[in-house]
Design a protein around this motif. Structure first.
Motif, short mmCIF file in Angstrom:
data_model
loop_
_atom_site.label_atom_id
_atom_site.label_comp_id
_atom_site.label_asym_id
_atom_site.label_seq_id
_atom_site.Cartn_x
_atom_site.Cartn_y
_atom_site.Cartn_z
N HIS A 1 -7.63 13.58 -5.51
CA HIS A 1 -7.07 14.57 -4.60
C HIS A 1 -6.61 15.82 -5.35
O HIS A 1 -6.94 16.94 -4.97
N ARG B 1 -8.44 1.09 -1.56
CA ARG B 1 -7.30 1.07 -0.65
C ARG B 1 -7.19 2.34 0.18
O ARG B 1 -6.25 2.49 0.96
N SER B 2 -8.13 3.28 -0.01
CA SER B 2 -8.13 4.55 0.73
C SER B 2 -6.80 5.29 0.57
O SER B 2 -6.18 5.72 1.55
N VAL B 3 -6.38 5.42 -0.68
CA VAL B 3 -5.13 6.09 -1.00
C VAL B 3 -5.44 7.31 -1.88
O VAL B 3 -6.18 7.18 -2.86
N PRO B 4 -4.92 8.48 -1.54
CA PRO B 4 -5.16 9.65 -2.41
C PRO B 4 -4.52 9.46 -3.77
O PRO B 4 -3.45 8.85 -3.90
N ARG C 1 -13.32 13.48 -7.83
CA ARG C 1 -13.07 12.67 -6.65
C ARG C 1 -11.60 12.34 -6.43
O ARG C 1 -11.27 11.57 -5.52
N SER D 1 -7.82 3.05 -5.98
CA SER D 1 -7.38 4.00 -4.95
C SER D 1 -8.45 4.17 -3.87
O SER D 1 -8.13 4.35 -2.69
N ARG D 2 -9.71 4.11 -4.26
CA ARG D 2 -10.80 4.22 -3.29
C ARG D 2 -10.87 2.97 -2.41
O ARG D 2 -11.10 3.07 -1.19
N ARG E 1 0.82 -1.20 0.00
CA ARG E 1 0.00 0.00 0.00
C ARG E 1 0.86 1.26 0.00
O ARG E 1 1.69 1.46 0.88
#
Length: 413
Positions: free
Chosen positions: A173, A129-132, A171, A126-127, A105
């Motif tokens: 960053h 894995r909650s990664v910007p 959506r 990315s969503r 990650r």
């Protein structure tokens, strides 16, 4: 900070037209960050797999310059057709998304991949894995497809692509665009807030282009181009959007200009058609140089008295060819075929490095080439040097890379 860089064009050894991901990776490494690059198996610009490679779903390469590289399967697109491009886009989107999903990650994902579908798949990962995610926009879609005449602006497909691009862009960053007009498009048509948009032009390592006059003389001799002639050179991808056919057709209006020669260097989906067109015209002053090894880049561009940068239709409103920067670094003047007030036209005007012609007008181009061919060498040298100085100040690695690194560091926080 751990960064995953997903790039749709990344050869085994970076070349002038597609080296930015390698340079960014190295810059991040120098700042103490960990980098993982996810790319297709090398096949650009001709859409053919490089010798020594065989495709598989995923392959982890030996680390290059202290960063890891994962190569992913994708459909090869040797022809510039809509279906081939779509299959290439979606296949690399699926495999690169899988690679990003399975990898360690990261703190941030930097996406410089195919627009709409591949980008959308990567955003979905990315969503999960909650990664910007930070997106780099090199060409604006669907506007670029509309400019090329591939789809109509009022078609259901154009509307669908617009909705997908807007949804993903809103959506992410941050979004990095290469020009102010691209930023305006994303503000006005996608509803992106100004604070999430960053204008960073494409760049080039100033050390990668070195004027090589000695080998340039040898090249002219090999191609039987007289040393006292005026040589016009196009160097780059010979694809649909490039509009190289206009350059070739302009030479039918230059039959009486025995001192003006044309060299077309590169590969691409339209290479064969361009060769057929030149042969049908029967001109002995049009030469081709293909394939074009990276090691010959400085030699080919240095051989030119004038460098040509054609585009088709309104394509210059939706993209800025990165080859312009290499042209400028060579300190050669440029004749660009671009729509007035486009980013390409504005850049040539601001740098005072050449002349502008309306796209798709071979007769108008011929008139400009005739005039330029009469100029004293000092005039050409002055414009060429102006372009190099502008590129060193605004379009070099040192000028642009720190901005990208800062954007990624802020996103990771």
């Amino acid at each position: 900070m751990r960064v995953s860089i997903i790039s749709c064009v990344y050869p085994p050894e970076p070349v002038v037209s597609s080296q930015t991901s390698a340079q960014l990776s190295q810059a991040l490494i120098e700042q103490g960050h960990e980098v993982h690059v996810i790319v297709p198996f090398p096949n650009r610009p001709a859409g053919k797999l490089y010798p020594g490679y065989s495709r598989r779903l995923l392959r982890r390469d030996v680390a290059q310059r202290d960063f890891a590289v994962t190569r992913c399967f994708s459909v090869l697109s040797g022809e510039s057709s809509a279906i081939n491009r779509f299959l290439e886009n979606i296949s690399f989107g699926l495999t690169s998304g899988l690679a990003a999903l399975l990898a360690r990650r990261p703190n941030v994902i930097y996406s410089n991949t195919w627009p709409i579908f591949a980008t959308g798949i990567l955003w979905f990962v990315s969503r999960i894995r909650s990664v910007p995610m930070v997106i780099s926009v090199q060409d604006v879609y669907p506007e670029s497809l509309i400019a090329q005449g591939r789809i109509r602006a009022d078609s259901w497909l154009a509307q669908l692509l617009m909705k997908i691009d807007r949804y993903v862009a809103q959506r992410c960053h941050s979004i990095i665009v290469i020009s102010e007009s691209f930023a305006s498009i994303y503000r006005d048509r996608r509803g992106i807030l100004s604070e999430r948009l960053h204008v960073v032009p494409n760049w080039i390592d100033e050390q990668s282009i070195i004027v090589d006059d000695a080998r340039a003389v040898d090249l002219r001799a090999v191609l039987n181009i007289p040393p006292e002639s005026v040589l016009m050179v196009y160097g780059g991808n010979i694809g649909t959007a490039a509009g190289v056919e206009t350059v070739i057709e302009s030479f039918q209006y230059l039959d009486d200009e025995d001192n003006v020669y044309l060299l077309i260097a590169g590969e691409g989906a339209r290479l064969t058609e361009c060769q057929r067109l030149a042969k049908a015209m029967g001109s002995q002053r049009i030469q081709f140089y293909s394939p074009w090894p990276q090691t010959d880049t400085s030699m080919i561009l240095s051989a030119a008295d004038v460098l040509l940068l054609p585009t088709r239709g309104t394509q210059s409103l939706a993209s800025v060819p990165s080859k312009l920067i290499a042209y400028m670094m060579t300190a050669r003047p440029v004749v660009a075929l671009a729509v007035p007030r486009s980013d390409l036209a504005d850049l040539v005007t601001k740098a005072e490095c050449g002349w502008l012609v309306e796209p798709d007008q071979p007769d108008l181009l011929a008139n400009v080439l005739k005039e330029v061919a009469t100029y004293d060498k000092s005039v050409l040298q002055r414009r060429g040097q102006a372009g190099r100085e502008f590129a060193l100040t605004h379009l070099s690695r040192n000028a642009c890379l720190p901005q990208i690194v800062e954007i990624l560091e802020k996103a990771a926080k």
